[in-house]
Structures are given as structure tokens and as C-alpha cells.
Design a protein around this motif. Sequence first.
Motif, PDB file in Angstrom:
ATOM      1  N   ILE A 187      -9.031   2.880  -3.141  1.00 20.67           N
ATOM      2  CA  ILE A 187      -9.026   1.304  -2.761  1.00 20.67           C
ATOM      3  C   ILE A 187     -10.495   0.681  -2.455  1.00 20.67           C
ATOM      4  O   ILE A 187     -11.063   1.706  -1.868  1.00 20.67           O
ATOM      5  CB  ILE A 187      -8.225   1.197  -1.160  1.00 20.67           C
ATOM      6  CG1 ILE A 187      -8.173  -0.154  -0.861  1.00 20.67           C
ATOM      7  CG2 ILE A 187      -8.557   2.209  -0.131  1.00 20.67           C
ATOM      8  CD1 ILE A 187      -7.134  -0.524   0.300  1.00 20.67           C
ATOM      9  N   CYS A 196      -5.829  -1.878  -4.500  1.00 22.72           N
ATOM     10  CA  CYS A 196      -5.674  -0.406  -4.316  1.00 22.72           C
ATOM     11  C   CYS A 196      -4.838  -0.047  -5.424  1.00 22.72           C
ATOM     12  O   CYS A 196      -3.886  -0.746  -5.857  1.00 22.72           O
ATOM     13  CB  CYS A 196      -4.489  -0.490  -2.912  1.00 22.72           C
ATOM     14  SG  CYS A 196      -4.246   1.285  -2.784  1.00 22.72           S
ATOM     15  N   LEU A 230       0.983  -1.239   0.268  1.00 19.90           N
ATOM     16  CA  LEU A 230       0.156   0.119   0.024  1.00 19.90           C
ATOM     17  C   LEU A 230       1.021   1.209   0.051  1.00 19.90           C
ATOM     18  O   LEU A 230       0.446   2.297  -0.479  1.00 19.90           O
ATOM     19  CB  LEU A 230      -0.942   0.004   1.243  1.00 19.90           C
ATOM     20  CG  LEU A 230      -2.074  -1.103   1.215  1.00 19.90           C
ATOM     21  CD1 LEU A 230      -2.829  -1.139   2.562  1.00 19.90           C
ATOM     22  CD2 LEU A 230      -2.994  -1.073   0.042  1.00 19.90           C
TER      23      LEU A 230
END
Length: 386
Positions: A335, A355, A296
Amino acid sequence: MPSWISGSTESLASAAETLTAGATKAAEAITASSNRVVAKPTYGKETVALAAAASMALGVGLTYAALNYEKWTKEERSKYDVPPEIASSPFLEHVKLAIELALKAGNNMRSYCDEKGTLAEHSHDLNISYKGKPEDFCTKIDIENEHLVMEGIHTVFPTHNIIGEETTGTGELPTLTKYPTWIIDPIDGTTNFAQGLPMCCVSIGFCLDGKPLMGVVYAPMTDELYVGVVGYGAFRNGSKIMPKKRSTRLKEAVVCFEFGYVRGKKEVSSMVKVVEDIMVHGCRTSRQIGSGVLDLCYVATGRIDVVYAGVAGDGWKPWDLCAGFVIAKEAGCVIESFQQTAQKDFDLYSKNHICATNKTLLEDIRTFVKDEWHELGASEETAHKD
């Protein structure tokens, strides 16, 4: 502050000044002595001048080094400070605490990774314990880090709830309530850590009213500190995360996926099929990093363009998502779960997600993952019960 950052700039600068002064005085004395009429002069004037110049150059060089060391030290220290943009945030104290604890926990990991593959590795005992299957395990550093972080939080915020990976184990996930709740992963990427691979980190997130609002991630082996607060931006080593390009399409994208701990033939075939379909369609390349939190953070910074997980029950837990979610969102990423509609907020307890750096790329990936996901008869409701 990690111990390896600290140093005495003042001592180095003082030593340089002393050496310079001493060298100058010595040169003056030798020159004066050589100018006196003596029967057998020891040194010629040219030799003395050369020695004096060399001594002074050494002093000047050391002074220059001291000043540059001071500048370097300030730069290294500043990347661990709270970004000034966050100073007015209502979660300033939360961020300060999370940074302090993440750095301490990260420092606990460093020596093992540094010494992996050397004779010194034999002095480390990770005391690995398994969570029901060989591929899912934790080390004593995971447990020590979680204890360190939880104790630090309870010292400052004694009434706050904490959801930690190791204290939860393989048991039922605690419910995320409206009350202040910290969600922590003491080492995300434990397999990488145990193997001595650098892609591992400490993740500390904070939620209020059931929503993630703050995230701090520290990757000790790359010495990168990520900080995000909803409404105040995301930062890496003190610099605001603002990637230049957010319009990447699938054919030019770096696609990341994580297979997790699923080992059933049908499930593995489905996960591989999605990768195959994406590669056949065309993408720049694919990656599997082994740390969901860093996935992420890497999407946030544009190092990778999209990450997905959850095709076959290989989804992540809240501690894999919480801190990184805030950082990615504040960096402008999107996301969503596979089946999420635009009207819904992303659920940290979702068993699947995508994401991406932009919505178009997310939708491109969604078309590939949904077919296999539905083929397995998956749904958000049944996924919550596994």
C-alpha cells in the motif's frame, strides 16, 4: 460473544439421552406385556418392535444432533478467539479488548440490517444527522458504537488517546503522536448500513510511535472477524490469511475504486476518466464496495486485487485505513500513496492511496491515477489542507 451464538448443548444432549432411555424402557415394557397371555392383546409383536425401533432411532438421532451441535458451537465460538499465533504478541490485551468491543458494536448493527425492507424496519429510528452535505451523514448507531468503543478502551487503558470518526466530525484531524493511540470507525460503510446492504463493519486500530500496529475489523452481516498484528500475521475468523496467488496482472485483476463524497463536475470527470482508462486497457472487472476498511480486508484475502482512492480529493481518513492497513500488510499486500517513494513509509493521513496484492499491479494502477491527479493540480501538501 453475540447472543445468537449461545446455546445450551448440555440441555440438548441430556434431552436426547433421556428420550433414548425412556424409549428403550417403554419398548421393553410393551414387549414384556405383549408376551404375556392375555385374552385380547392390544399390540402384535411386530408392531411393538417397530415402535421400539422408531423410538430408539429418535433418541439416537437427537444424540447425534446434540454432538454435532456441540462441535458446530465450538467452531463458531473459536473464530472469535484470539488466534494462537498472536498469543505471544505484546499487544495481546489490545487485541482481546478490540475483538470484544467490535463484536458488541457489530451486534448493535445486526437487527436493523436484518429487518431492512420488512415491517419490522418501521420500529427503527436511525436518527440520521448530516455532516454538511446529504451524502455524508451518520446514524445514531454510529454514535452509540463510538461511545461504546471509546468507553471500553478508556476503562482498560485510561491514558491512551483515541481518534474516532464521529467525535472528530468535520473538524480538523487530531495529530497522530508517538503516544498510544486508538483509531476507530464505529461503522465503516454507513451508507451501506443505512440502506441495509451487508458491506459495512466496525474498525478498531491501534498505533504506537505514530505507526499502526494492530487492527481488528468485524463485519456483522457476513459474520467475519479480521485480526492483524504487525509481525504476527493477519487472520479471518481465526484462520491465517494466506492467499495462493499474488502475481495477478492488471488485465486479469478485479479493480476496486471508491468515489467518496466528491460531486464537482471536474472532479467527477477525472475519477470516471481513470476508470474508463483502466477498463479500456483491460481488467477482469471493476467494483465499488462502499466500505474502505472492507476494501483493504478484501485485497488482503484476494477477493479483490487492488483498490485505489484519492484521484480528486476523494481520499480516505485515518479511521478508514488504520485497522485495514495492518491486516493488508500482514497478508503480504503493498500500500502506497500515488507519489510515495520506496524509501518512505505509508502515511495514514495521506489523501490518496493504492493497495494491491503485488507491487507490479500497484505500479500499473499508479500510471493511470497519477495523470488525472496531477491534471487537477493535486499534491500531498494541498490535500492536507482541505
